[in-house]
Scaffold this motif. Sequence first.
Motif, short mmCIF file in Angstrom:
data_model
loop_
_atom_site.label_atom_id
_atom_site.label_comp_id
_atom_site.label_asym_id
_atom_site.label_seq_id
_atom_site.Cartn_x
_atom_site.Cartn_y
_atom_site.Cartn_z
N ALA A 1 52.99 -4.22 -26.20
CA ALA A 1 51.53 -4.29 -26.12
C ALA A 1 51.01 -4.07 -24.71
N THR B 1 53.01 -12.28 -19.81
CA THR B 1 54.03 -12.17 -20.86
C THR B 1 55.30 -12.94 -20.50
N ASN C 1 52.78 -11.80 -33.06
CA ASN C 1 53.76 -10.83 -33.57
C ASN C 1 55.16 -11.12 -33.03
N THR C 2 55.24 -11.42 -31.75
CA THR C 2 56.53 -11.73 -31.14
C THR C 2 57.11 -13.02 -31.69
N ILE D 1 54.85 -8.30 -27.94
CA ILE D 1 54.08 -8.43 -26.70
C ILE D 1 54.56 -7.46 -25.62
N HIS E 1 47.11 -11.86 -30.30
CA HIS E 1 47.64 -11.20 -31.51
C HIS E 1 49.10 -10.79 -31.32
N TYR E 2 49.41 -10.22 -30.17
CA TYR E 2 50.78 -9.73 -29.95
C TYR E 2 51.75 -10.87 -29.66
N GLU F 1 49.40 -2.31 -34.24
CA GLU F 1 49.09 -3.70 -34.57
C GLU F 1 50.35 -4.54 -34.82
#
Length: 295
Positions: free
Chosen positions: A247, A269, A82-83, A244, A78-79, A240
């Motif tokens: 996170a 990461t 986002n990134t 990353i 999910h993250y 949310e």
Amino acid sequence: MSTLSALPKQRTPVRPARVLLHVFLAGTALAWLAPLLWAIFSALRPYSETSNRGYVSWPHTLNFDNFKNAFEQSDMTHYFMNTLVIAVPAVLLTLFLSSMVAFYVARFDFRVNLFLLLVFTAGNLLPQQVIITPLYRMYLLTNLPGITASGKLYDSALGLVLIHVAFQSGFCAFVLSNYMRSLPHELTEAALVDGASVWRLYWQITLPLCKPAMAALATLLSIWIYNDFFWALVLISTGENMPITSALNNLSGQYFTDPNLVAAGSLLTAIPTLLVYFALQKQFVSGLTLGSAKG
């Protein structure tokens, strides 16, 4: 020819200065790699073993359980998305806008050219912490109903994209303008004689010649924006919506933190930035060495 080939080759004597140089380079490389190697070593060991035997001990168990647990507990998929939503538009917009500014500064002779370039470059000299308070208030007061999920510029991916574009455009415009000045002016002059418009000079003639420099900047921007922690921490409040880098806090508990698990998450990461570098390695190196052979 036979006589010359039969002669033994003279071996180049080893100079003490060259030996010291190689020792110094090897030591420097080891010093840079030591934290990474130590993180990998810690991530492969279970916390129970390091807590009982200490980190400076011979390992009895090496596995990838920490990597699996870090990926699942932090919800990295999910993250990562986002990134991706933040980094890709930010890199493309920065390169597009800065290349337009660089084209104007490098290809047109106006009195404000140097001043304009100085204004863009000066933005990189301003510490981010200096403007964080007014910028934070401005983000809170900027309403964007229907555009962002929060209804404001604050706590949105758009807000992070805009701030990255604003801060990175100056450096990119400076680099691209210097590179565009090295291109032959005869190309644009010939195109102007043939009736080419300014947009065509920029898009079809100048920009294709800037691919090495653009690739080098794209690599740097991807790494810088991907690794950003400061702006995401200040301008994002919803967990949310975090990228990353932020996170990784999900791997830290309130009363206990497993350092081996955090090391595994940090290594996970870092994988996308390595992939970007290796994918654009050839263009990145050629972009950095442009003009090195010119007199």
